[in-house]
Design a protein around this motif. Structure first.
Motif, PDB file in Angstrom:
ATOM      1  N   PHE A   1       0.829  -1.208   0.000  1.00 56.27           N
ATOM      2  CA  PHE A   1       0.000   0.000   0.000  1.00 56.27           C
ATOM      3  C   PHE A   1       0.870   1.268   0.000  1.00 56.27           C
ATOM      4  N   LYS A   2       1.929   1.232   0.788  1.00 55.00           N
ATOM      5  CA  LYS A   2       2.830   2.388   0.861  1.00 55.00           C
ATOM      6  C   LYS A   2       3.473   2.661  -0.491  1.00 55.00           C
ATOM      7  N   ALA A   3       3.836   1.583  -1.203  1.00 47.97           N
ATOM      8  CA  ALA A   3       4.481   1.742  -2.508  1.00 47.97           C
ATOM      9  C   ALA A   3       3.564   2.423  -3.516  1.00 47.97           C
ATOM     10  N   LEU A   4       2.259   2.334  -3.288  1.00 51.32           N
ATOM     11  CA  LEU A   4       1.289   2.971  -4.178  1.00 51.32           C
ATOM     12  C   LEU A   4       0.906   4.372  -3.705  1.00 51.32           C
ATOM     13  N   GLY A   5       1.573   4.839  -2.660  1.00 51.12           N
ATOM     14  CA  GLY A   5       1.368   6.210  -2.220  1.00 51.12           C
ATOM     15  C   GLY A   5       0.358   6.409  -1.126  1.00 51.12           C
ATOM     16  N   ALA A   6      -0.235   5.337  -0.604  1.00 48.24           N
ATOM     17  CA  ALA A   6      -1.224   5.473   0.463  1.00 48.24           C
ATOM     18  C   ALA A   6      -0.549   5.797   1.792  1.00 48.24           C
ATOM     19  N   LYS A   7      -1.282   6.471   2.649  1.00 51.69           N
ATOM     20  CA  LYS A   7      -0.847   6.651   4.026  1.00 51.69           C
ATOM     21  C   LYS A   7      -1.224   5.382   4.776  1.00 51.69           C
ATOM     22  N   VAL A   8      -0.299   4.786   5.502  1.00 54.10           N
ATOM     23  CA  VAL A   8      -0.556   3.528   6.188  1.00 54.10           C
ATOM     24  C   VAL A   8      -0.383   3.708   7.686  1.00 54.10           C
ATOM     25  N   ILE A   9      -1.409   3.332   8.426  1.00 55.79           N
ATOM     26  CA  ILE A   9      -1.342   3.313   9.882  1.00 55.79           C
ATOM     27  C   ILE A   9      -1.656   1.892  10.335  1.00 55.79           C
ATOM     28  N   ALA A  10      -1.256   1.545  11.544  1.00 52.50           N
ATOM     29  CA  ALA A  10      -1.425   0.154  11.963  1.00 52.50           C
ATOM     30  C   ALA A  10      -1.587   0.044  13.471  1.00 52.50           C
ATOM     31  N   TYR A  11      -2.261  -1.048  13.847  1.00 52.66           N
ATOM     32  CA  TYR A  11      -2.349  -1.442  15.250  1.00 52.66           C
ATOM     33  C   TYR A  11      -1.800  -2.849  15.380  1.00 52.66           C
ATOM     34  N   ASP A  12      -0.917  -3.038  16.349  1.00 52.02           N
ATOM     35  CA  ASP A  12      -0.384  -4.367  16.639  1.00 52.02           C
ATOM     36  C   ASP A  12       0.063  -4.376  18.096  1.00 52.02           C
ATOM     37  N   ILE A  13      -0.173  -5.490  18.766  1.00 51.86           N
ATOM     38  CA  ILE A  13       0.203  -5.572  20.181  1.00 51.86           C
ATOM     39  C   ILE A  13       1.717  -5.631  20.351  1.00 51.86           C
TER      40      ILE A  13
ATOM     41  N   LEU B   1      -5.890   0.914  18.532  1.00 54.83           N
ATOM     42  CA  LEU B   1      -6.917   0.264  17.722  1.00 54.83           C
ATOM     43  C   LEU B   1      -8.031   1.241  17.378  1.00 54.83           C
ATOM     44  N   ASN B   2      -8.483   1.993  18.358  1.00 56.30           N
ATOM     45  CA  ASN B   2      -9.565   2.944  18.107  1.00 56.30           C
ATOM     46  C   ASN B   2      -9.169   4.007  17.090  1.00 56.30           C
ATOM     47  N   GLU B   3      -7.932   4.479  17.185  1.00 58.72           N
ATOM     48  CA  GLU B   3      -7.467   5.498  16.235  1.00 58.72           C
ATOM     49  C   GLU B   3      -7.412   4.946  14.816  1.00 58.72           C
ATOM     50  N   VAL B   4      -6.936   3.729  14.686  1.00 56.94           N
ATOM     51  CA  VAL B   4      -6.872   3.111  13.356  1.00 56.94           C
ATOM     52  C   VAL B   4      -8.268   2.953  12.771  1.00 56.94           C
ATOM     53  N   LEU B   5      -9.209   2.509  13.594  1.00 59.89           N
ATOM     54  CA  LEU B   5     -10.585   2.341  13.126  1.00 59.89           C
ATOM     55  C   LEU B   5     -11.210   3.674  12.723  1.00 59.89           C
TER      56      LEU B   5
ATOM     57  N   GLU C   1      -9.698   6.547  11.789  1.00 63.58           N
ATOM     58  CA  GLU C   1      -9.007   7.363  10.792  1.00 63.58           C
ATOM     59  C   GLU C   1      -8.895   6.716   9.414  1.00 63.58           C
ATOM     60  N   SER C   2      -9.124   5.422   9.319  1.00 68.19           N
ATOM     61  CA  SER C   2      -8.835   4.707   8.080  1.00 68.19           C
ATOM     62  C   SER C   2      -9.987   4.744   7.081  1.00 68.19           C
ATOM     63  N   ASP C   3      -9.620   4.769   5.800  1.00 70.67           N
ATOM     64  CA  ASP C   3     -10.586   4.632   4.715  1.00 70.67           C
ATOM     65  C   ASP C   3     -10.776   3.160   4.346  1.00 70.67           C
ATOM     66  N   VAL C   4      -9.764   2.362   4.640  1.00 77.27           N
ATOM     67  CA  VAL C   4      -9.824   0.915   4.435  1.00 77.27           C
ATOM     68  C   VAL C   4      -9.176   0.257   5.650  1.00 77.27           C
ATOM     69  N   ILE C   5      -9.869  -0.716   6.233  1.00 75.55           N
ATOM     70  CA  ILE C   5      -9.311  -1.520   7.319  1.00 75.55           C
ATOM     71  C   ILE C   5      -9.021  -2.904   6.768  1.00 75.55           C
ATOM     72  N   SER C   6      -7.775  -3.356   6.914  1.00 72.85           N
ATOM     73  CA  SER C   6      -7.387  -4.676   6.437  1.00 72.85           C
ATOM     74  C   SER C   6      -6.919  -5.511   7.625  1.00 72.85           C
ATOM     75  N   LEU C   7      -7.584  -6.642   7.844  1.00 69.74           N
ATOM     76  CA  LEU C   7      -7.339  -7.477   9.025  1.00 69.74           C
ATOM     77  C   LEU C   7      -6.342  -8.586   8.718  1.00 69.74           C
ATOM     78  N   HIS C   8      -5.313  -8.705   9.569  1.00 70.98           N
ATOM     79  CA  HIS C   8      -4.272  -9.711   9.366  1.00 70.98           C
ATOM     80  C   HIS C   8      -3.781 -10.265  10.705  1.00 70.98           C
ATOM     81  N   VAL C   9      -4.698 -10.617  11.594  1.00 70.04           N
ATOM     82  CA  VAL C   9      -4.314 -11.131  12.904  1.00 70.04           C
ATOM     83  C   VAL C   9      -4.451 -12.648  12.955  1.00 70.04           C
ATOM     84  N   ASP C  10      -3.749 -13.261  13.898  1.00 70.39           N
ATOM     85  CA  ASP C  10      -3.952 -14.678  14.167  1.00 70.39           C
ATOM     86  C   ASP C  10      -5.292 -14.866  14.863  1.00 70.39           C
TER      87      ASP C  10
ATOM     88  N   GLU D   1     -19.215  -2.367  18.354  1.00 68.26           N
ATOM     89  CA  GLU D   1     -18.590  -1.158  18.866  1.00 68.26           C
ATOM     90  C   GLU D   1     -17.446  -0.696  17.969  1.00 68.26           C
ATOM     91  N   GLU D   2     -16.656  -1.651  17.507  1.00 66.78           N
ATOM     92  CA  GLU D   2     -15.520  -1.303  16.648  1.00 66.78           C
ATOM     93  C   GLU D   2     -16.015  -0.811  15.282  1.00 66.78           C
TER      94      GLU D   2
END
Length: 329
Positions: free
Chosen positions: A165-177, A192-196, A198-207, A219-220
């Motif tokens: 996403f960054k390579a295509l010029g998007a601003k990327v923010i993330a939440y991870d423990i 987590l709340n800030e990412v939810l 502020e984002s235009d797209v949320i992409s989930l990649h958790v275990d 709530e989220e």
């Protein structure tokens, strides 16, 4: 000669298995299309190791039987290992391995593909085209460099998605423990709340584990922009599906792309043409023109399939040869 049984083998995996076998002529690899369960565990008799890939749970009584058959391990050629009772396996002297990074790009690229379809309204254009309506009014797309992409779970796959996403010029923010400083040039870590929010797209990649089940609920979802999209490339139970359906119906979200769903073991990778669908949630989601559904194919690429076979068989061979695997759980 050592013998390893590969279970739940698909036709498209056979070439990868043959390639591995050619490099290991001193190992016999057996192939079985069935899953490992209490009524099939006898198939493992005579083998030194076993590799599985399935969506249904391995029953508790299987572990003792594997021990009785002389096995020292059970391996899954997937990243997720929630179908295995790791504690019970260990109690029966079985080492457990998975394939945590078969190809981070395979899943990350699907997240990118889903994002591009959503932000350009391609699923809606497809719907119009099927009706011979070739007008574009009302379906103006968005360019990805104008968007903020929120990654939830910036591990191997999430981190790779962030780089794309960054390579295509998007601003990327993330939440991870467990923030990874190596990604600081690619993304900005936030709560987590800030990412939810502020984002235009949320992409989930958790275990999938006890802390991530239902991670994205009502709530989220309420924190997300009504113009935002949700993409789930990890595991179905991470999202409260009923809450997601409600949010979509009430136009609290612009759309979603789902490569995984709760209960998918009952319908994904099955030919259900002309049959009643076994899930009301699946029926509702299919009826929505702003939802993209793919049948858990994030892993399904040439590189990933070969890596899943190679790494899982390498792990089994190491363990049955009294060596250590780097992927023991």
């Amino acid at each position: 000669m050592k013998k390893i049984l590969m279970m739940s083998v698909r036709e498209d995996e056979e070439e990868a298995i043959e390639n591995w076998s050619e490099r290991h002529p001193d190992v016999e690899v057996g192939i079985d299309t069935g899953e490992l369960h209490a009524d099939t565990v006898a198939k493992v008799k005579g083998y030194d190791g076993v590799v599985i890939q399935q969506r249904s749970l391995v029953e508790n009584e299987v572990y003792a039987e594997l021990k009785n058959l002389g096995l020292k391990q059970i391996s899954t050629r997937t990243a997720g290992y929630d179908v295995i009772n790791v504690k019970l396996a260990h109690e029966n002297g079985l080492k457990v391995t998975n394939v945590p990074a078969y190809s981070p790009r395979s899943v990350a690229e699907l997240a990118l593909a889903h994002t591009m379809r959503l932000i350009r309204n391609l699923e809606l254009f497809d719907e119009r085209a099927e009706e011979q309506d070739f007008r574009w009014i009302g379906l103006k797309g968005k360019e990805i460099h104008t968007l903020t992409i929120g990654i939830i779970g910036a591990g191997r796959i999430g981190g790779t998605a962030a780089k794309l996403f960054k390579a295509l010029g998007a601003k990327v923010i993330a939440y991870d423990i467990k923030p990874n400083p190596e990604l600081n040039k690619v993304l900005t870590y936030k709560s987590l709340n800030e990412v939810l929010q502020e984002s235009d797209v949320i992409s989930l990649h958790v275990d999938l584990n006890e802390t991530t089940k239902g991670l994205i609920g009502s709530e989220e979802l309420a924190l997300m922009k009504p113009t935002a999209f949700l993409i789930n490339e990890c595991r179905g139970p991470v999202v409260d599906t009923d809450a997601l359906i409600a949010a979509l119906k009430n136009k609290k979200l612009a759309g979603a792309a789902l490569d995984t769903l709760t209960g998918e073991e009952n319908f994904f990778n099955f030919d259900l043409r002309g049959k009643e669908l076994p899930s009301e949630q699946l029926k509702e989601l299919r009826a929505m023109n702003n939802v993209i559904l793919t049948p858990h194919v994030g892993f399904y690429t040439n590189v990933a399939v070969q890596n899943m076979v190679d790494i899982s068989l390498d792990d089994v061979l190491a363990i049955i040869s009294e060596k250590r695997s780097d992927h023991e759980i």
